[in-house]
Design an enzyme around this catalytic site. Structure first.
Site, short mmCIF file in Angstrom:
data_model
loop_
_atom_site.label_atom_id
_atom_site.label_comp_id
_atom_site.label_asym_id
_atom_site.label_seq_id
_atom_site.Cartn_x
_atom_site.Cartn_y
_atom_site.Cartn_z
N LYS A 14 -51.08 -34.15 -8.95
CA LYS A 14 -49.91 -34.88 -8.44
C LYS A 14 -49.50 -36.01 -9.38
O LYS A 14 -48.32 -36.18 -9.66
CB LYS A 14 -50.20 -35.46 -7.03
N ARG A 128 -61.71 -35.74 -15.15
CA ARG A 128 -60.94 -36.98 -15.12
C ARG A 128 -61.88 -38.17 -15.00
O ARG A 128 -61.67 -39.21 -15.64
CB ARG A 128 -59.95 -36.96 -13.95
N ARG A 134 -62.96 -43.51 -13.49
CA ARG A 134 -62.71 -43.73 -12.06
C ARG A 134 -63.95 -43.38 -11.25
O ARG A 134 -64.42 -42.24 -11.30
CB ARG A 134 -61.54 -42.82 -11.64
N ARG A 146 -63.68 -36.25 -0.25
CA ARG A 146 -62.22 -36.41 -0.36
C ARG A 146 -61.51 -35.09 -0.07
O ARG A 146 -60.46 -35.06 0.58
CB ARG A 146 -61.85 -36.92 -1.75
P1 AMP Z 1 -55.64 -40.97 -4.81
O1 AMP Z 1 -55.45 -41.71 -6.09
O2 AMP Z 1 -54.34 -40.57 -4.16
O3 AMP Z 1 -56.61 -39.82 -4.93
O4 AMP Z 1 -56.32 -42.01 -3.79
C1 AMP Z 1 -57.57 -42.59 -4.05
C2 AMP Z 1 -58.12 -43.19 -2.76
O5 AMP Z 1 -57.24 -44.22 -2.29
C3 AMP Z 1 -58.25 -42.22 -1.60
O6 AMP Z 1 -59.47 -41.52 -1.63
C4 AMP Z 1 -58.15 -43.16 -0.40
O7 AMP Z 1 -59.36 -43.86 -0.20
C5 AMP Z 1 -57.12 -44.17 -0.87
N1 AMP Z 1 -55.73 -43.77 -0.53
C6 AMP Z 1 -54.73 -43.46 -1.40
N2 AMP Z 1 -53.61 -43.14 -0.76
C7 AMP Z 1 -53.89 -43.25 0.58
C8 AMP Z 1 -53.15 -43.03 1.76
N3 AMP Z 1 -51.86 -42.63 1.73
N4 AMP Z 1 -53.76 -43.23 2.95
C9 AMP Z 1 -55.04 -43.64 3.01
N5 AMP Z 1 -55.82 -43.85 1.94
C10 AMP Z 1 -55.25 -43.66 0.71
#
Ligand code: AMP
Length: 191
Positions: A14, A128, A134, A146
């Site tokens: 994404k 990654r 990260r 996740r």
């Molecule tokens: P991402 O970079 O989108 O994979 O997000 C990394 C982490 O941030 C996720 O595993 C969640 O802990 C938190 N996070 C990101 N976006 C959201 C969201 N829309 N709702 C809840 N937690 C989020």
């Protein structure tokens, strides 16, 4: 306005694809993950609170992420459109997003859902993790959690957008260029 939800499990691509799409379609990229990582880096109270959830691969509370998106929408009131990346992730978030956009006289144009096989997701995330450092991409247990949280809490949003006639499945396997082409073909059909 062109408002796209770029949907898919962690590791679906994404972020990578959003970076290209914003250039081609002149959109603003809103990634709740990126915003949260920014808060974490700045060691803000919000970032420190969010870290507890992010470290485990759990979702940050809805009120926190909805509030963040509302601020970003207000800050970009003259935008031609948005790509929502990693948001919404729950039905409360999806409903809140619809309401926020409605207040601005606009709506979601489409939900593009990247479809990627499980093992490919894990491989991409581990790679990654090695490159970016990260933390949540370096631990297999956190990665699996996740993906599980995605399947349980987020994937059902496909039904939410499908009911609105906005769900579009997009093949997310292949090269970055191929996936970008798949996305553009879908967008060009609706734009
Ligand atoms: P991402 O970079 O989108 O994979 O997000 C990394 C982490 O941030 C996720 O595993 C969640 O802990 C938190 N996070 C990101 N976006 C959201 C969201 N829309 N709702 C809840 N937690 C989020």
């Amino acid at each position: 306005m062109l408002n796209l939800v770029l949907f898919g499990p962690p590791g679906a691509g994404k972020g990578t694809q959003s970076a290209r799409l914003i250039d081609k379609y002149n959109l603003i990229h809103l990634s709740t993950g990126d915003i949260l990582r920014g808060e974490l880096k700045a060691e803000s109270p919000l970032g420190l609170e969010a870290k507890k959830y992010m470290d485990k691969g759990e979702l940050v509370p809805d009120s926190v992420v909805i509030g963040m998106i509302e601020i970003k929408l207000d800050q970009n009131s003259d935008a031609k459109g948005f790509i929502f990346d990693g948001f919404p992730r729950t039905s409360a978030q999806a409903k809140a997003l619809d309401e926020l956009l409605e207040k601005k006289g606009t709506s979601i144009s489409a939900m593009l859902s990247l479809e990627v096989e499980h093992d490919e997701l894990v491989n991409r995330l581990l790679n990654r993790g090695k490159e970016s450092g990260r933390a949540d991409d370096q631990n297999t247990e956190v990665i699996e959690n996740r993906i599980k949280v995605y399947n349980n809490e987020t994937a059902p949003l496909i039904n939410y957008y499908d009911a609105q006639g906005k769900y579009i499945a997009v093949k997310g396997m292949g090269s970055i260029d191929e996936i970008f082409d798949n996305l553009c073909s879908s967008i060009d059909e609706i734009a």
